[in-house]
Design a protein around this motif. Structure first.
Motif, mmCIF file in Angstrom:
data_model
loop_
_atom_site.group_PDB
_atom_site.id
_atom_site.type_symbol
_atom_site.label_atom_id
_atom_site.label_comp_id
_atom_site.label_asym_id
_atom_site.label_seq_id
_atom_site.Cartn_x
_atom_site.Cartn_y
_atom_site.Cartn_z
ATOM 1 N N ALA B 14 37.197 86.587 18.702
ATOM 2 C CA ALA B 14 38.094 86.322 17.578
ATOM 3 C C ALA B 14 37.973 84.869 17.138
ATOM 4 O O ALA B 14 38.024 84.561 15.937
ATOM 5 N N LYS B 17 34.789 84.531 15.225
ATOM 6 C CA LYS B 17 34.974 85.066 13.871
ATOM 7 C C LYS B 17 35.651 84.035 12.980
ATOM 8 O O LYS B 17 35.247 83.854 11.828
ATOM 9 N N ALA B 20 33.276 81.344 12.052
ATOM 10 C CA ALA B 20 32.276 81.935 11.162
ATOM 11 C C ALA B 20 32.842 82.034 9.744
ATOM 12 O O ALA B 20 32.147 81.764 8.761
ATOM 13 N N LEU B 21 34.118 82.402 9.643
ATOM 14 C CA LEU B 21 34.754 82.474 8.329
ATOM 15 C C LEU B 21 34.842 81.092 7.684
ATOM 16 O O LEU B 21 34.918 80.972 6.463
ATOM 17 N N LEU B 25 28.420 80.353 9.989
ATOM 18 C CA LEU B 25 27.268 81.256 10.006
ATOM 19 C C LEU B 25 26.124 80.651 9.195
ATOM 20 O O LEU B 25 24.973 80.687 9.613
ATOM 21 N N GLU B 78 25.779 85.587 16.184
ATOM 22 C CA GLU B 78 25.798 86.442 14.999
ATOM 23 C C GLU B 78 25.557 87.896 15.378
ATOM 24 O O GLU B 78 26.148 88.804 14.802
ATOM 25 N N LEU B 81 28.795 89.323 16.441
ATOM 26 C CA LEU B 81 29.666 89.615 15.299
ATOM 27 C C LEU B 81 29.163 90.834 14.539
ATOM 28 O O LEU B 81 29.951 91.669 14.080
#
Lengths: 242, 242
Positions: B14, B17, B20-21, B25, B78, B81
DNA sequence: ATTACTAATATACGAGTAC
DNA sequence: TGTACTCGTATATTAGTAA
């Protein structure tokens, strides 16, 4: 202990995802703690506790059977999964909006009656910033969009409260900002770029059953005139966050 | 401690993520533990520990700066994810396959040389069950598919080992079962149903850089003949799990 | 076979602190 | 300001056991 909506950790959400993959979204799925524990790489006691917590949080309904249990993801649980899915969509598709496609239908004409009632109309003026045209544009969603519609759950809606008069009660509803795009009578695009209407809203009863293929849209003006729509014309509806 | 690929808990995923948001990424994103902790609803010590564990597991690269740290999701991160995303896609779209679209190109003709080398050919016979036609079908993916291609990471590939002869080394590759669908010269479908070829494989170097818009396909027969393909014809490639 | 309790142990957490 | 350490405490986990 609380039956009401509770927050749940990421471990529990992963467990919810697992039983959902087993079919607990569409109906009840039969699972056992031992099998779950195996896939979670944990003990069956842990699997048991995760399911209990999910039930306590209102994300899961359970029914014990002799040789295991039948579980079903509640709408609250599905919302949690949809929120997570929306994150990953934003991550990999850069796509925060929900795009739905379907065709114009004449609908039942009942929307006209409801939205012009003052109990709703006043809230529209306050919360949407306009008084909608006294009628809804009805869209029949295609199969894929009827499913994708559930993604709207992850978008923050504008709430419209329920109310009542002497005769009956009128239920609460949700609105989402939407852009209506006229794709054309035969699936081709019509003009260059003028066939979009940006200031509309999708409106739906607060409690919608999933897979419903009817979408209702309100706007300050009559969309059929503004976009020169006829029954059967193809539309794409871009639904966004509040 | 281990620098190599380590498993990581759902709390850490989490966290991954979240960064990454924030753009970790595509490149390095600047984050602080305090800001992360706030969004994670935890202390900044916990945020700090989560980032450390992600780094230890090889999912994150970090670079300390005076006022925070710059983080980047590794390809291993990645993949993690993408696997999670694939679960949610299966859940809500019922879609385990990755569908890519693009147009036929003549390519460089280099594939012909490589795949007919015995070091590869023997593995194809063993692991794919056929000796491919001595040439690859090159497909230039459209923009969306070039991005969606990363979803193949979540599908279990068939591994092709690298090898060497006296002169040089030949790198390892991955294969995925694929169905090639001829959509037509102008984006319309050609015949009724006979324009599909089901027993093909996508082949790609083990280390592919993302966003690559070139896809290479091998099959027992010459796909250009079997599907009557010309340069510029539109294809849809359905890539599935091993 | 199940699920789920209790009790011991392992792990995660946050306050305080160092840098 | 940052990050990340130690350390006492809270929480999660598993083994054993009961139903």
């Amino acid at each position: 202990m609380s039956q009401s909506t509770g927050r749940v950790g990421h471990d529990e959400l992963a467990t919810l995802k697992l039983v959902a993959l087993d079919g607990a979204l569409e109906g009840r799925a039969t699972v056992t703690c031992a099998a779950l524990a195996d896939r979670l790489d944990a003990s069956n006691q842990t699997a048991s506790r995760r399911l209990q917590r999910l039930e306590d949080a209102g994300h899961l309904e359970r029914e014990m059977t002799g040789d295991g249990q039948r579980v079903a993801v509640t709408s609250e649980g599905e919302r949690a999964l949809q929120r997570e899915y929306a994150d990953y969509r934003r991550l990999f598709e850069g796509d925060a909006d929900v795009s739905l496609s379907g065709v114009v239908t004449s609908g039942m004409g009942e929307g006209r009656h409801y939205i012009s009632l003052s109990g709703y109309m006043e809230q529209f003026r306050d919360r949407l910033g306009y008084e909608p045209f006294a009628g809804t544009l009805n869209v029949e969603l295609d199969e894929e969009s009827a499913r994708a519609r559930a993604r709207m759950d992850a978008l923050d809606p504008i709430g419209i409260d329920g109310w009542e008069d002497d005769d009956r009660t009128y239920g609460p509803a949700f609105c989402w900002p939407a852009t209506v795009e006229h794709v054309g009578p035969e699936g081709r695009r019509n003009g260059a770029d003028g066939d979009r209407y940006a200031d509309a809203h999708v409106i739906a009863p607060k409690r919608t059953h999933h897979g419903d293929d009817q979408l209702e849209i309100i706007a300050p003006e009559k969309l059929r005139d503004e976009l020169a729509l006829d029954d059967g014309d193809h539309l794409t509806i871009h639904v966004s966050e509040q």
